[in-house]
Design an enzyme around this catalytic site. Sequence first.
Site, short mmCIF file in Angstrom:
data_model
loop_
_atom_site.label_atom_id
_atom_site.label_comp_id
_atom_site.label_asym_id
_atom_site.label_seq_id
_atom_site.Cartn_x
_atom_site.Cartn_y
_atom_site.Cartn_z
N GLN A 1 -27.72 -7.68 -35.97
CA GLN A 1 -26.28 -7.80 -35.73
C GLN A 1 -25.49 -6.88 -36.62
O GLN A 1 -25.98 -6.33 -37.60
CB GLN A 1 -25.83 -9.24 -35.94
CG GLN A 1 -26.12 -9.81 -37.31
CD GLN A 1 -25.87 -11.30 -37.38
OE1 GLN A 1 -24.86 -11.74 -37.93
NE2 GLN A 1 -26.80 -12.10 -36.81
N HIS B 1 -21.06 -6.46 -37.90
CA HIS B 1 -19.73 -7.06 -37.88
C HIS B 1 -18.68 -5.96 -37.84
O HIS B 1 -18.84 -4.89 -38.44
CB HIS B 1 -19.53 -7.94 -39.11
CG HIS B 1 -20.58 -8.99 -39.28
ND1 HIS B 1 -20.86 -9.91 -38.30
CD2 HIS B 1 -21.45 -9.24 -40.29
CE1 HIS B 1 -21.84 -10.69 -38.71
NE2 HIS B 1 -22.21 -10.30 -39.91
N GLU C 1 -19.69 -9.59 -45.81
CA GLU C 1 -20.41 -10.75 -46.34
C GLU C 1 -21.34 -10.35 -47.47
O GLU C 1 -21.59 -9.17 -47.72
CB GLU C 1 -21.18 -11.46 -45.23
CG GLU C 1 -22.26 -10.63 -44.58
CD GLU C 1 -22.88 -11.33 -43.36
OE1 GLU C 1 -24.13 -11.40 -43.31
OE2 GLU C 1 -22.14 -11.78 -42.48
N HIS D 1 -27.92 -5.40 -39.62
CA HIS D 1 -28.77 -6.21 -40.48
C HIS D 1 -29.35 -7.39 -39.72
O HIS D 1 -28.89 -7.74 -38.63
CB HIS D 1 -27.97 -6.72 -41.69
CG HIS D 1 -26.82 -7.61 -41.34
ND1 HIS D 1 -25.61 -7.10 -40.91
CD2 HIS D 1 -26.68 -8.96 -41.34
CE1 HIS D 1 -24.77 -8.10 -40.67
NE2 HIS D 1 -25.40 -9.24 -40.91
N ARG E 1 -24.20 -8.42 -31.44
CA ARG E 1 -25.65 -8.49 -31.56
C ARG E 1 -26.30 -7.23 -30.99
O ARG E 1 -25.79 -6.63 -30.05
CB ARG E 1 -26.17 -9.75 -30.85
CG ARG E 1 -25.69 -11.02 -31.54
CD ARG E 1 -26.11 -12.29 -30.83
NE ARG E 1 -25.69 -13.47 -31.58
CZ ARG E 1 -24.48 -14.01 -31.49
NH1 ARG E 1 -23.59 -13.49 -30.65
NH2 ARG E 1 -24.16 -15.05 -32.23
#
Length: 415
Positions: free
Chosen positions: A98, A100, A135, A272, A291
């Site tokens: 995936q 972001h 993140e 990642h 994804r």
Amino acid sequence: MYEIENVLRDYAWGSTTAIAALLGRPESGRPEAELWIGAHPDSPSTARVPGDGATTALDALISRDPGHFLGADSVARFGPRLPFLAKILAAAQPLSLQVHPSLEQARAGFARENAEGVPAGAPNRNYRDDNHKPEMILALTPFEALCGFRPVAETREILAHVAAACGSSEAGVPALVGELQEDLGASDEGQGLRKAFERLITGGRSVAEDTALVVAALLSEAALAPHEAELKTVISLNEKYPGDPGVLISLLLNRVSLAPGEAVYLPAGNVHAYLHGLGVEVMASSDNVLRGGLTPKFVDVPELLRTVDFQPVAVPMLAAERTALDQEVFRPPFEEFQLQRIELAPGAAPVPLAQSGAAVVIVVAGEIYLDSPKGDLQLSRGGSAFLPAAEAPVNVHPVAGCTEQALAFAVTTGL
């Protein structure tokens, strides 16, 4: 201070034992993938109101007085919402490959899908909200992951090794292996990676067939060293998702093994996948995921290709800083959050909570006592709390008479 109860998400890839063992509570008998600690509207924590024992969703509580709960600086920078989300993540199986989006991409994509009338819960919806999702994850056990594109020269060495293994097999070297080597020979590494990635993600049946040939060659007593970790990952991913494009995409990515206490951070565009392990994950409060494989869920290839950063990167390790107040703090290059690790021996001096705006705390061993000029709260293993900005300053004490070493984690903004 508000004691909170958090929502457990039972995604199929989750461990059935790890979170329960960490927090000292009975197992549920189903996968326990993520414990969400925060105010994300999809699964907000529930706050217990001091005194009367009433409960309310944390996002609803914050909305009553954002300035009090979040602080003026946080509201000015991020708006009237808690800007971070903390999780305990327990992966027994690989998560999807995936990426972001950036903040600009998230805002534009959310507005576009709203204008197109895509239902909020639709399986083909990419943007669940208008926020980005940088993140970090701090390993609590040995933690395995794929993280960002490795230097192209290293990937070409691995592909040469794969070609040699396939050349010794009856089927020979699949055409795909040579095509990937050619793609990665481009003078512009980013363009070469994009071409190789796009070849794999759009290749369909031919990629699945050649992946099967590669895996068969690796299983036929081929030598995996010196690329054992990478090639064993190919084999294991293919067992779970046979022929999936993510199986060979993994060879383009850094293969990361974190020891307990080590952390990585993931900016927008970083491809990642978490493979296995238990950790504390912190992110901007968003659920936007594009994804790219290793999943039966929707994959929007054109939007994925617009989002991925195809430049090779070193593994983005994140070391803790030790402050003058003896605080152990992980500060990624994002304003929305930072993570403090708090370890207290019995009878130790208190540690000041590193707090900028609101904070959440979760205890994973022993007991702690939170003390501020406006109140106090004792938490034992598995307990957690929301600390309004107006509560600061807060000190974290070991509990008198407790003989067990305490370990807790606190998240606040990075402002």
